[in-house]
Design an enzyme around this catalytic site. Structure first.
Site, PDB file in Angstrom:
ATOM      1  N   PHE A  21      -2.772   0.174   0.216  1.00 12.56           N
ATOM      2  CA  PHE A  21      -3.342   1.552  -0.287  1.00 12.56           C
ATOM      3  C   PHE A  21      -4.645   1.378  -1.395  1.00 12.56           C
ATOM      4  CE2 PHE A  21       1.099   1.566   0.888  1.00 12.56           C
ATOM      5  CZ  PHE A  21       1.182   2.759   1.561  1.00 12.56           C
ATOM      6  N   CYS A  22      -5.200   2.502  -1.082  1.00 12.80           N
ATOM      7  CA  CYS A  22      -6.529   2.574  -2.154  1.00 12.80           C
ATOM      8  C   CYS A  22      -6.310   1.802  -3.581  1.00 12.80           C
ATOM      9  CB  CYS A  22      -6.841   4.033  -2.300  1.00 12.80           C
ATOM     10  SG  CYS A  22      -8.360   4.160  -3.208  1.00 12.80           S
ATOM     11  N   PRO A  23      -6.878   1.110  -3.983  1.00  9.99           N
ATOM     12  CA  PRO A  23      -8.464   0.757  -3.406  1.00  9.99           C
ATOM     13  C   PRO A  23      -8.509  -0.495  -2.713  1.00  9.99           C
ATOM     14  CG  PRO A  23      -8.273  -0.319  -5.551  1.00  9.99           C
ATOM     15  CD  PRO A  23      -7.073   0.443  -5.181  1.00  9.99           C
TER      16      PRO A  23
END
Length: 85
Positions: A21-23
């Protein structure tokens, strides 16, 4: 999606960011693209929908070319050409 890359998405390097997941997907992309020669293509596969925003912005900001962007079987697949010069 099969494990065999689509010929239209052929690349010299790949980043598997599925499940991250981000980042993290963009961080992996940023690190891996350093190993790719100018003008060569890199493919990244991710499952995080935020990559549809983050990866195009990454390319725009750093001058790389986003050649292709697809969504298949819940995965986001990007083909990027590293900037030349």
């Amino acid at each position: 999606m099969s494990n065999t890359p689509d010929s239209s998405l052929a690349a010299v390097a790949e980043v598997d960011a599925r499940g991250l997941f981000c980042p993290e997907p963009v961080m992996l992309l940023h690190n891996r693209i350093r190993d790719v020669a100018a003008g060569q293509r890199l493919r990244i596969t991710a499952t995080d929908p935020s990559t549809t925003r983050d990866i195009p912005k990454f390319c725009l900001y750093l001058g790389h070319e986003l050649i292709d962007q697809q969504k298949r079987d819940g995965e986001y697949i990007y083909l990027i050409r590293k900037k030349t010069g």
